[in-house]
Write an enzyme that holds these catalytic residues in place. Structure first.
Site, PDB file in Angstrom:
ATOM      1  N   LYS B  93      -8.338 -14.200   2.563  1.00  0.00           N
ATOM      2  CA  LYS B  93      -7.126 -15.473   2.489  1.00  0.00           C
ATOM      3  C   LYS B  93      -7.841 -16.610   2.893  1.00  0.00           C
ATOM      4  O   LYS B  93      -7.097 -17.641   2.290  1.00  0.00           O
ATOM      5  CB  LYS B  93      -6.050 -14.603   3.615  1.00  0.00           C
ATOM      6  CG  LYS B  93      -5.431 -13.580   3.379  1.00  0.00           C
ATOM      7  CD  LYS B  93      -4.448 -13.544   2.185  1.00  0.00           C
ATOM      8  CE  LYS B  93      -3.758 -12.156   1.827  1.00  0.00           C
ATOM      9  NZ  LYS B  93      -2.861 -12.392   0.802  1.00  0.00           N
ATOM     10  N   GLU B 115       4.802 -17.557   3.405  1.00  0.00           N
ATOM     11  CA  GLU B 115       5.677 -16.306   3.616  1.00  0.00           C
ATOM     12  C   GLU B 115       4.350 -15.335   4.471  1.00  0.00           C
ATOM     13  O   GLU B 115       3.421 -15.429   3.902  1.00  0.00           O
ATOM     14  CB  GLU B 115       6.162 -15.686   2.608  1.00  0.00           C
ATOM     15  CG  GLU B 115       5.285 -15.022   1.581  1.00  0.00           C
ATOM     16  CD  GLU B 115       4.228 -15.912   0.830  1.00  0.00           C
ATOM     17  OE1 GLU B 115       4.452 -17.174   0.960  1.00  0.00           O
ATOM     18  OE2 GLU B 115       3.158 -15.501   0.403  1.00  0.00           O
ATOM     19  N   SER B 382     -11.974  -6.705   1.042  1.00  0.00           N
ATOM     20  CA  SER B 382     -11.398  -7.750   1.328  1.00  0.00           C
ATOM     21  C   SER B 382     -10.842  -8.221   2.702  1.00  0.00           C
ATOM     22  O   SER B 382     -10.854  -9.540   3.110  1.00  0.00           O
ATOM     23  CB  SER B 382     -10.030  -7.665   0.433  1.00  0.00           C
ATOM     24  OG  SER B 382      -9.212  -6.575   1.035  1.00  0.00           O
TER      25      SER B 382
END
Lengths: 279, 403
Positions: B93, B115, B382
């Site tokens: 991210k 969000e 990830s």
């Protein structure tokens, strides 16, 4: 039946059109129909019936709460069409306001066909811009339906012209940058936006977002061809639903509609000019 | 920055029939501004050099490519892990938030909103906002703020305001609705820092541009370490940003199979899942046309997954296109399969993966069985699993005193 006749009639009377919004299926399908008809009797010229949707990003808490309840009570597109049919039977042009996915899933052409068959005037599409609307442009031509796209204070002149050219019936000017909901004051951006729209189209311009009483309606009627009121009306039904007194809700909707209808008949700029003229 | 691999999206933001802009007109000007600013930034060495520096010195890139030998033995094929879990904040991210925060500053905006579901994207956004001195508001479903109280605290420590969303289902999709509402209202000084490859154009392409570093690095690393391209690339898919990030560099390599693993929850056939492509159908949600979970009248259906990061009813439009064209294959992995793979990686490699990434690992085990022992499989790991310890401990019953 297009909304054009309502705008023409109002123009002849030297006033703005009053557009009232209520969602289908709230508090239940039949009460929503009764409330819409009561609005018309109280002086609403054009009715906007909302299709409740699970993810209404353009709506504030009032309309979303009503939509949530209507959905949890099982409202379906066939209920929306039944509502349109019953309201249009009053003679008031009846538009549907809907987010785009329910129409995509129903089938754009099929929905246009069924809406026209129910006597609906057309669609207001808060999350569909003309750039993405090829299918709807074709279907609305086929079934001679109004198509009302939104413009915003942030729209460029080029986009205002493009969007207005795609509209039929009227152009919906969102008066503020924001979502639906009653506001203490109406917007200063709205008159500027309306005059910018007038430079690119001869279509009537309706203003929505934030109008909640007759005085605000009068103010907007001073510069716009149509005054759109939603959340303030829905609020009356939400309160009634909470209180378990639906007939009080109908009365409250009718009272507010009457106040708003009086408002659009005394546009504020004229009285202001009158005062100044006399002074 | 690196050259484009795909010609999509087209000028109007479409991947075939998918993508586009299904948003209120009020946002179009901001989307156009963002598109132009991003295009210019990506051609401005000052911007791209600064981003590269941040990725290197702050985020810890390039992340390692690690051959998981003991896991490979169990899998029956050579498995290499792209260690995004080692990046700052513990997941891929960070790549996207650093890019978008830098872009926010470049556009002269001073406030970011985002969000978040489990809180990972919220924490990453709050991290970047702290780094750049931006005001930061995170929308999080009320249900999730209770489930993920620790992440709420992390965001607040980083200086972000966390707003619990009490509308609709009170989860990620409603947090996204609320972020859109904020953005419509405050768009003149606010950037909506979308966390995945969904949303209206240009977000799917923009987030891809910031995440493609995963695949660009991995392709180079695997050529160096193994001497050839992998036979398959595996990634988990919620919105799909880590998957697009690792797939993109390989799109033109026809020999490389691409697999996206969606969250199958309790099983796609049960209806309780988050597999938008495998178990949904095309529609419009949150600004784009793509696959989504919906009822017969287009109302969004709640998703279900043990992995909060995959628990979303939609998927990025480029994945819809890669699915329809057959370039990538999408399959569902159940909660149970993901948890089994989670434990296997813990026990064979001493690496605790995120539950999201565990879906990619579970998928890789299946692909390994299909391709055989000579296969080289790249798995995008990830994120790390520290955030999931409570969930996993409860799942495996590790919390009781008897254990």
């Amino acid at each position: 039946m297009s909304v054009t006749k309502a705008f023409t009639a109002a123009r002849e009377q030297g006033r703005a059109v009053l557009v009232g919004y209520l969602p289908a299926g709230f508090p239940d399908v039949d009460t929503a129909i009764t409330a819409c008809r009561a609005m018309v009797e109280a002086g609403v010229d054009v009715v906007e019936v909302g299709m409740p949707y699970s993810d209404p990003v353009m709506d504030g808490p009032v309309i979303q709460a009503a939509a949530d309840r209507a959905l949890s009570r099982g409202v379906r597109i066939r209920d929306l069409l039944r509502t349109v049919e019953a309201v249009a039977a009053t003679g008031a042009p009846t538009l549907v306001m809907t987010y785009w996915n329910p129409i995509v899933q129903y089938g754009v052409d099929a929905f246009a066909r069924d809406l026209a068959a129910a006597g609906g005037a057309g669609l207001i599409t808060p999350d569909l811009i003309p750039d993405e609307a090829d299918e709807w442009l074709a279907a609305s031509d086929t079934y001679a339906l109004d198509r009302v796209f939104l413009v915003a204070p942030s729209s460029t002149d080029a986009r205002l012209a493009m969007t207005a050219a795609a509209c039929r019936g009227f152009v919906y000017a969102t008066s503020v940058m924001g979502v639906t909901g009653a506001r203490q004051r109406t917007s200063e951006a709205a008159p500027v936006l309306v005059s910018r729209v007038r430079e690119v189209t001869t279509l009537p311009v309706g203003v929505g977002l934030g109008v909640s009483n007759g005085d605000q309606a009068a103010e907007v009627a001073g510069y716009a061809d149509g005054v759109v009121v939603g959340s303030a009306l829905v609020r009356r039904l939400l309160d009634a639903d909470d209180a378990g007194d639906l007939s009080a809700g109908i009365t409250a909707v009718a009272d507010l509609a009457a106040d708003l209808a009086a408002g659009v008949r005394r546009p504020a700029h004229r009285s202001a000019e009158g005062v100044l003229g006399n002074a | 920055m690196s050259a484009p691999v795909s010609q999509l999206p087209d000028q109007t933001g479409h991947f075939g029939p998918y993508g586009g802009r299904f948003v209120p007109e009020a946002l179009i000007a901001a989307l156009n501004e963002l598109e132009a600013a991003h295009r210019e930034a990506m051609q401005d060495p000052q911007f791209t050099d600064e981003l590269k520096r941040l990725l290197r010195e702050y985020a810890g890139r390039p992340t390692l490519l690690y051959e998981a030998r003991r896991f490979s033995q169990k899998a029956g094929a050579r498995i290499l892990l792209k260690r995004e879990d080692l990046a700052h904040t513990g997941a891929h991210k960070i790549n996207n938030v650093l890019g978008q925060a830098l872009l926010t500053v470049r556009m002269g905006k001073r406030r970011v909103i985002a969000e978040t579901g489990a809180g990972q994207h919220g924490v990453a956004t709050a991290t970047a906002a702290a780094l750049f001195g931006l005001e930061c508001v995170i929308y999080m479903g009320e249900v999730d703020t209770k489930r993920q109280a620790l992440n709420v605290a992390r965001m607040r420590m980083l200086g972000a305001e966390v707003v619990p969303v009490t509308t609709g289902s009170r989860t990620l999709k409603d947090a996204m609705n609320e972020a859109f509402r904020d953005w419509v209202t405050n768009v003149d000084h606010t950037h909506y820092l979308i966390g995945s490859v969904g949303g209206p154009h240009p977000f799917p392409a923009l987030v891809r541009d910031y995440q493609r570093v995963i695949g660009d690095e991995a392709r180079e690393q695997i050529l160096q370490q193994v001497g050839r391209l992998p036979d398959a690339v595996c990634a988990c898919v919620g919105g799909g940003s880590n998957a697009i990030g690792v797939f993109y560099a390989f799109l033109g390599d026809e020999s490389v199979r691409l697999y996206g693993f969606e969250a199958g929850g309790e099983g796609v056939e049960t209806g309780r899942h988050a597999a938008a492509i495998t178990g949904g159908r095309p529609g419009v949600l949150h600004g784009a046309r793509s696959y989504l979970l919906q009822d017969d009248e287009g109302q969004t259906i709640e998703s279900h997954s043990i992995s909060a990061g995959l628990d979303y009813p939609g998927v990025g439009p480029e994945h819809a296109w890669l699915h329809d064209t057959g370039r990538a294959q999408y399959r569902a992995v159940t909660d149970a399969e993901a948890m089994e793979a989670f434990l296997l990686l813990c026990r064979t490699e001493g690496i605790i993966p995120a539950l999201e990434s565990s879906h990619a690992l579970a998928g890789a085990l299946k692909v390994a069985a299909e391709l055989g022992p000579d296969a080289v499989i790249l798995v995008n790991l990830s994120g790390r699993g520290d955030k999931d310890v409570a969930t996993a401990a409860e799942y495996f019953g590790y919390l009781g005193e008897s254990r």
